[in-house]
Motif scaffolding. Structure first.
Motif: not given
Length: 296
Positions: A27-50
């Motif tokens: 990254l270039a110091p002093g320049r503005a950056y946009k951080v972007e991501l897609y996210i999803q709650q995964a309750d079923s994965v959490a339950i299976d995991h535990l």
């Protein structure tokens, strides 16, 4: 795993998982950056995991949690501390998605070094992480009195992340945003004037926005303003009003320190009386915990 308290596991530390990686270019110091991501709650994965670990009868409470942070690093991370990392990008409030929904979240930041590596996760203690459960104290008390690992109720938030990107962008200055907003409706809701729970001391992240407002008001000597503090409806009404007034006063004192005339400025705490969103959701309560500048 973004939230799994130590007391639920009979351990000393909360359990969090992290994603780390390397950018294509520093990254270039002093320049503005946009951080972007897609996210999803995964309750079923959490339950299976535990359930794999503790069995199918394990009492599991899934939830949405906040404090999802992105920490940019100059050197490749060799280890992760239990806490202490200070992420440059932080989503403090619980990230709530519907079943199967991918939610896009984004933020803008300006790096001060030529960062090449990043780590995504919760860098804070779960006791300081906002979540959507309403009976946390009850569950914590239960777990503290039940020594068996499988007896303890498990609170967990689990997210899956996709399409993570960091791109150059133009960041609007706080001054330009304040000027445009006050010209349109005479009310500006601070974006970065946040406080620790039940406290009213200004945090360092608030200062750029407050400096920008002070500069705006000093350049418009004919304008008077009220600093208004607000809370959600959690807790005692009287305490909320007092807390909101102390927070408004903290902003007022800073503006006076920056040169504003006391005769042009006032402050008032409204407590939970003027919500802008329903207090029935974590997102609504977060929106209602705010400080405003109102031109008179």
């Amino acid at each position: 795993i973004n939230y799994l308290p130590a007391v639920d596991l009979g351990k000393r530390y909360d359990f969090h998982e992290y994603i780390n990686g390397q950018l294509r270019f520093p990254l270039a110091p002093g320049r503005a950056y946009k951080v972007e991501l897609y996210i999803q709650q995964a309750d079923s994965v959490a339950i299976d995991h535990l359930q794999v670990i503790y069995g199918e009868k394990q009492d599991i409470k899934t939830l949405a949690s906040g404090n999802l942070g992105i920490c940019f690093l100059y050197n490749k991370p060799r280890w992760l501390p239990k806490d202490g990392f200070q992420p440059q990008v932080l989503f403090k409030d619980p990230i709530i998605t519907k079943k199967g929904e991918w939610k896009k979240i984004s933020a803008t930041f300006v790096p001060d070094r030529a960062f090449l590596f990043f780590v995504v996760g919760n860098f804070f203690k779960d006791e300081n992480t906002r979540n959507t459960l309403t009976n946390n104290d009850e569950i914590r008390a239960f777990n503290e009195t039940h020594p068996g690992f499988s007896e303890k109720k498990k609170r967990i938030s689990y997210y899956v992340i996709d399409d993570f990107s960091v791109t150059l962008t133009e960041m609007p200055t706080a001054r330009s945003v304040i000027t445009e907003t006050l010209a349109e409706n005479s009310v500006y809701i601070f974006k970065n004037v946040n406080f620790e729970t039940n406290k009213w001391e200004l945090l360092p992240e608030a200062l750029p926005e407050l400096k920008a407002l002070a500069a705006y008001l000093l350049e418009h000597p004919g304008k008077q303003a009220e600093i208004a503090g607000h809370t959600d409806n959690v807790g005692n009404k009287k305490d909320n009003r007092v807390l909101s007034e102390k927070r408004a006063e903290a902003v007022y004192k800073y503006l006076v320190f920056k040169g504003m005339e006391k005769g042009r400025l006032s402050f008032k705490g409204y407590g939970e009386q003027q919500p802008i969103e329903p207090n029935t959701t974590a997102k609504g309560r977060a929106a209602n915990r705010r400080v405003e500048c109102r031109l008179k």
